[in-house]
Design a protein around this motif. Sequence first.
Motif, PDB file in Angstrom:
ATOM      1  N   ILE A  12       0.851  -1.196   0.000  1.00 36.49           N
ATOM      2  CA  ILE A  12       0.000   0.000   0.000  1.00 36.49           C
ATOM      3  C   ILE A  12       0.881   1.239   0.000  1.00 36.49           C
ATOM      4  N   LYS A  13       0.499   2.227  -0.797  1.00 29.84           N
ATOM      5  CA  LYS A  13       1.076   3.568  -0.691  1.00 29.84           C
ATOM      6  C   LYS A  13      -0.083   4.468  -0.298  1.00 29.84           C
ATOM      7  N   ASP A  14       0.053   5.166   0.832  1.00 24.46           N
ATOM      8  CA  ASP A  14      -1.047   6.018   1.281  1.00 24.46           C
ATOM      9  C   ASP A  14      -0.893   7.441   0.746  1.00 24.46           C
ATOM     10  N   SER A  15      -1.876   8.264   1.030  1.00 24.16           N
ATOM     11  CA  SER A  15      -1.901   9.634   0.505  1.00 24.16           C
ATOM     12  C   SER A  15      -0.796  10.514   1.087  1.00 24.16           C
ATOM     13  N   ASP A  16      -0.110  10.060   2.149  1.00 25.14           N
ATOM     14  CA  ASP A  16       1.039  10.774   2.713  1.00 25.14           C
ATOM     15  C   ASP A  16       2.356  10.261   2.140  1.00 25.14           C
ATOM     16  N   GLY A  17       2.283   9.319   1.202  1.00 24.14           N
ATOM     17  CA  GLY A  17       3.492   8.781   0.584  1.00 24.14           C
ATOM     18  C   GLY A  17       4.145   7.646   1.349  1.00 24.14           C
ATOM     19  N   PHE A  45       8.293   0.538   4.536  1.00 27.51           N
ATOM     20  CA  PHE A  45       9.461   1.072   3.826  1.00 27.51           C
ATOM     21  C   PHE A  45       9.809   2.456   4.342  1.00 27.51           C
ATOM     22  N   ASN A  46       9.344   2.811   5.537  1.00 23.06           N
ATOM     23  CA  ASN A  46       9.495   4.177   6.018  1.00 23.06           C
ATOM     24  C   ASN A  46      10.231   4.238   7.341  1.00 23.06           C
ATOM     25  N   PRO A  47      11.404   4.764   7.452  1.00 28.99           N
ATOM     26  CA  PRO A  47      12.162   5.342   6.336  1.00 28.99           C
ATOM     27  C   PRO A  47      12.916   4.286   5.547  1.00 28.99           C
ATOM     28  N   GLU A  48      13.215   3.131   6.167  1.00 35.27           N
ATOM     29  CA  GLU A  48      13.892   2.028   5.491  1.00 35.27           C
ATOM     30  C   GLU A  48      13.029   0.786   5.618  1.00 35.27           C
ATOM     31  N   PHE A  49      13.305  -0.221   4.792  1.00 33.66           N
ATOM     32  CA  PHE A  49      12.535  -1.457   4.840  1.00 33.66           C
ATOM     33  C   PHE A  49      12.701  -2.132   6.197  1.00 33.66           C
ATOM     34  N   GLU A  50      11.569  -2.460   6.815  1.00 33.78           N
ATOM     35  CA  GLU A  50      11.573  -3.141   8.106  1.00 33.78           C
ATOM     36  C   GLU A  50      10.429  -4.142   8.141  1.00 33.78           C
ATOM     37  N   VAL A  51      10.721  -5.349   8.623  1.00 30.47           N
ATOM     38  CA  VAL A  51       9.736  -6.420   8.711  1.00 30.47           C
ATOM     39  C   VAL A  51       9.330  -6.607  10.165  1.00 30.47           C
ATOM     40  N   PHE A  52       8.033  -6.810  10.395  1.00 26.01           N
ATOM     41  CA  PHE A  52       7.504  -7.035  11.741  1.00 26.01           C
ATOM     42  C   PHE A  52       6.912  -8.441  11.766  1.00 26.01           C
ATOM     43  N   LYS A  53       7.706  -9.377  12.275  1.00 28.02           N
ATOM     44  CA  LYS A  53       7.322 -10.783  12.298  1.00 28.02           C
ATOM     45  C   LYS A  53       6.443 -11.081  13.504  1.00 28.02           C
ATOM     46  N   TRP A  54       5.818 -12.230  13.471  1.00 34.68           N
ATOM     47  CA  TRP A  54       4.979 -12.721  14.551  1.00 34.68           C
ATOM     48  C   TRP A  54       5.786 -12.771  15.842  1.00 34.68           C
TER      49      TRP A  54
END
Length: 133
Positions: A12-17, A45-54
Motif C-alpha cells: 500500500i502507498k497512502d496519501s502521505d506517501g 518502507f518508512n524510512p527504510e525497509f523493516e519487517v515485523f514478524k509474529w
Amino acid sequence: MQGQDTPVLMVIKDSDGQVFGALASEPFKVSDGFYGTGETFLFSFNPEFEVFKWTGDNMFFIKGDMDSLAFENVLFFSQLLLLLLVPGSGDFGLWLDGDLYHGRSHSCKTFGNPMLSKKEDFYVQEIEIWAFE
C-alpha cells in the motif's frame, strides 16, 4: 483469490506517501474465525525497509468479512474484509475497509509493529496485491 492456496503480498502507498503492507500466509477470504500462520508479517518502507514478524504472543492472524480487510485485533469494527488480530487490545496492525480506500493502522502485539502510516487513519493512494504460485 478463491481457489488459490498460496501466500499473498499486499503493498500500500497512502496519501502521505508512506509505503507499507503485509504478507499473508494464506489467501484473503471471508471467515468466521481466525486463520493464518506465524509466517504472516507486516512491513514498512518508512524510512527504510523493516519487517515485523509474529511475536508469538497469540495465534490471531487474519479474519475476514465482506466489508473490509485488516491485520490485527478487531473488537468493535463492523466493516472488515481481512484482519490480523491481537486479542483484548482492540487495536490492529493494518485495517482496510471494503472499498480498499480507507485504512487504519496501530501498533499491535501480534507483530510488535509501530503504526505503519503517519496518521492512524489514512487514504489508500495505490494498492497492489500478488498471489504466489
